[in-house]
Design a protein around this motif. Structure first.
Motif, short mmCIF file in Angstrom:
data_model
loop_
_atom_site.label_atom_id
_atom_site.label_comp_id
_atom_site.label_asym_id
_atom_site.label_seq_id
_atom_site.Cartn_x
_atom_site.Cartn_y
_atom_site.Cartn_z
N TYR A 183 -12.31 20.92 -7.02
CA TYR A 183 -13.18 19.98 -6.61
C TYR A 183 -12.84 20.09 -5.09
O TYR A 183 -11.86 20.47 -5.00
CB TYR A 183 -13.11 18.63 -7.12
N CYS A 184 -13.82 19.47 -4.25
CA CYS A 184 -13.53 19.57 -2.75
C CYS A 184 -13.31 21.22 -2.42
O CYS A 184 -12.37 21.35 -1.61
CB CYS A 184 -12.41 18.89 -2.23
N PRO A 185 -14.11 22.06 -3.02
CA PRO A 185 -13.74 23.32 -2.88
C PRO A 185 -14.22 24.10 -1.47
O PRO A 185 -13.54 24.84 -0.77
CB PRO A 185 -14.60 24.37 -3.71
N LEU A 186 -14.68 23.08 -0.72
CA LEU A 186 -15.03 23.30 0.80
C LEU A 186 -14.32 22.35 1.78
O LEU A 186 -14.72 22.18 3.01
CB LEU A 186 -16.71 23.25 1.13
N ALA A 187 -13.46 21.80 1.26
CA ALA A 187 -12.43 20.96 2.20
C ALA A 187 -13.39 19.88 2.65
O ALA A 187 -13.02 19.67 3.99
CB ALA A 187 -11.63 21.43 3.08
N GLN A 188 -14.23 19.26 2.00
CA GLN A 188 -15.38 18.29 2.61
C GLN A 188 -15.90 18.61 3.65
O GLN A 188 -16.05 17.80 4.86
CB GLN A 188 -14.36 16.82 2.77
N GLY A 189 -16.14 20.02 3.80
CA GLY A 189 -16.89 20.54 4.90
C GLY A 189 -16.06 21.11 6.17
O GLY A 189 -16.38 21.73 6.79
N ARG A 190 -14.86 20.84 6.04
CA ARG A 190 -14.03 21.60 7.06
C ARG A 190 -13.79 22.78 7.17
O ARG A 190 -13.73 23.59 8.37
CB ARG A 190 -12.60 20.96 6.90
N VAL A 191 -14.05 23.67 6.16
CA VAL A 191 -14.18 25.21 6.10
C VAL A 191 -15.24 25.53 7.02
O VAL A 191 -15.20 26.72 7.53
CB VAL A 191 -14.07 25.49 4.75
N ALA A 192 -16.46 24.94 7.22
CA ALA A 192 -17.43 25.42 7.83
C ALA A 192 -17.32 25.49 9.34
O ALA A 192 -17.63 26.49 10.25
CB ALA A 192 -18.70 24.34 7.97
N SER A 193 -16.23 25.10 10.14
CA SER A 193 -15.88 25.06 11.49
C SER A 193 -14.56 25.93 11.73
O SER A 193 -14.16 25.89 12.57
CB SER A 193 -15.59 23.61 12.11
N ASP A 194 -13.90 26.60 10.57
CA ASP A 194 -12.98 27.26 10.79
C ASP A 194 -13.32 28.65 11.43
O ASP A 194 -14.27 29.57 10.45
CB ASP A 194 -12.23 27.52 9.32
N GLU A 195 -12.72 29.20 12.33
CA GLU A 195 -13.12 30.55 12.96
C GLU A 195 -12.66 31.55 12.30
O GLU A 195 -13.46 32.53 12.29
CB GLU A 195 -12.50 30.59 14.46
N THR A 196 -11.61 31.64 11.70
CA THR A 196 -11.05 32.75 10.63
C THR A 196 -12.17 33.09 9.78
O THR A 196 -12.62 34.14 9.26
CB THR A 196 -9.86 32.58 10.10
N LEU A 197 -12.56 32.16 8.87
CA LEU A 197 -13.53 32.11 7.96
C LEU A 197 -14.93 32.31 8.33
O LEU A 197 -15.43 33.35 7.92
CB LEU A 197 -13.75 30.59 7.19
N ALA A 198 -15.33 32.06 9.74
CA ALA A 198 -16.64 32.21 10.08
C ALA A 198 -16.63 33.81 10.61
O ALA A 198 -17.54 34.51 10.30
CB ALA A 198 -16.75 31.39 11.26
N ALA A 199 -15.55 34.34 11.05
CA ALA A 199 -15.32 35.71 11.51
C ALA A 199 -15.66 36.51 10.06
O ALA A 199 -16.21 37.56 10.30
CB ALA A 199 -14.21 36.08 12.06
#
Length: 272
Positions: A183-199
Motif C-alpha cells: 500500500y502507498c506504492p507511490l509514497a502518497q504522491g511523493r514519487v511524482a516529483s522525484d527527478e531520478t524516476l522522472a528521468a
C-alpha cells in the motif's frame, strides 16, 4: 493482468486502494476502475466506504468469480466476538456472500493472537472468506502467526515503495511463500516529483509514478494497490504494467534513499 497464487486464491497483482474515498465519489471511482478492467478492490471497515463499494460492485455486474475483494477488521475489534460482528457488518455493506481476503488491519498491543486466528480460520472454514491475512505486521509478529500458530496467511499488506526499504520483510515473506501487498506504492504522491524516476520515465515515455509502480510489480511475490479516484490515474496505473525497466533503471532506483515511511500511527508495531 498477472495474478499471485496464495492460499487457494488468485490475487490480481494490481488493485485499487480506496482509503479516504467516500460516498458517491468512492462509488464512481470503483465503477470507473471496474470498467477499465481492475478486478482487485481493497477496502476496510475503518475506511467507512464498504457500502459505496458494495453499490459499485452490484452496478458493475461482473461475475463474482472474476472479482477479488479484500476488506479488513479494525484493531479495536480483535476480540473473537468483535471480529464476528465486524465481519458480518462488512459483508452486509459490501452486499457479498463471501469476501476473497479478510485481513487484520493493524496489530493491537492487547490482542490474543491464537484466539484471533482461531476466529479468522473459522470464517475461512465456513466459506465466508476465501482466505485470511494480515496488514502492518512486523517480522516478529509474523513469526508467531506463521511458525507458532501456523495460520494460513495469504499476505502481509504493508507500506512499500521506492522510497522505503523492506528487504528483511520481503526475504521473510518470500521464504514462507507469502505475498507482500504494497500500500502507498507511490509514497502518497511523493514519487511524482522525484527527478531520478522522472528521468527514467522520460526514457520510456512514462511518468515517474508509472516507473515507481512497475518497479514494485517487477518483484516476485509483490502486488500493489495504488489509490486512484480519477479515471486518468487509474488507466495510467494499469498502463504501468507495460513498461520495461532495464538494469540501468533498476540500478538508479536502488540508489535512491529508502528511509521515507509515510504511515506510522502511534499504535503501529516496532518496525523491523
Amino acid at each position: 493482468m498477472e495474478y499471485l497464487q496464495t492460499q487457494g486464491i488468485s490475487l490480481p497483482r494490481l488493485g485499487l486502494g480506496t482509503f479516504r474515498m467516500q460516498g458517491d465519489a468512492c462509488r464512481a471511482a470503483v465503477e470507473s476502475a471496474l470498467a477499465l478492467g481492475y478486478r482487485h478492490i481493497d477496502t476496510a471497515e475503518m475506511y467507512g466506504n464498504e457500502d459505496a463499494i458494495g453499490a459499485a460492485i452490484a452496478a458493475a455486474r461482473i461475475k463474482r468469480e472474476d472479482l477479488h475483494v479484500t476488506t479488513k477488521v479494525w484493531n479495536e475489534n480483535l476480540a473473537p466476538d468483535a471480529i464476528g460482528r465486524a465481519f458480518d457488518a462488512s459483508l452486509k455493506k459490501l452486499r457479498l456472500d463471501v469476501v476473497d481476503l479478510y485481513l487484520v488491519h493493524w496489530p493491537s498491543k492487547n490482542m490474543n493472537l491464537p484466539a484471533m486466528f482461531e476466529t479468522l480460520m473459522k470464517l475461512k472454514q465456513e466459506g465466508r472468506t476465501r482466505a485470511i491475512g494480515v496488514a502492518n505486521f512486523n517480522i516478529a509478529l509474523l513469526k508467531t502467526v506463521v511458525e507458532e500458530i501456523k495460520a494460513p496467511i495469504a499476505c502481509n499488506q504493508i507500506e512499500y515503495h521506492v522510497m522505503l526499504d523492506q528487504t528483511p520483510m520481503r526475504k521473510y515473506l518470500a521464504a514462507k511463500s507469502i505475498p507482500l501487498v504494497a500500500y502507498c506504492p507511490l509514497a502518497q504522491g511523493r514519487v511524482a516529483s522525484d527527478e531520478t524516476l522522472a528521468a527514467i520515465g522520460r526514457k520510456h515515455g512514462a511518468s515517474a509514478a508509472q516507473v515507481a509502480l512497475k518497479w514494485l510489480l517487477d518483484q516476485d511475490g509483490v502486488a500493489a494497490i495504488p489509490k486512484a479516484s480519477r479515471r486518468e490515474s487509474q488507466k495510467a496505473n494499469l498502463d504501468a504494467q507495460n513498461i520495461g525497466l532495464d538494469d540501468e533503471d533498476i540500478k538508479a532506483i536502488a540508489g535512491l534513499p529508502k528511509d521515507k515511511r509515510c504511515v506510522s500511527p502511534g499504535f503501529a508495531p516496532a518496525w523491523d
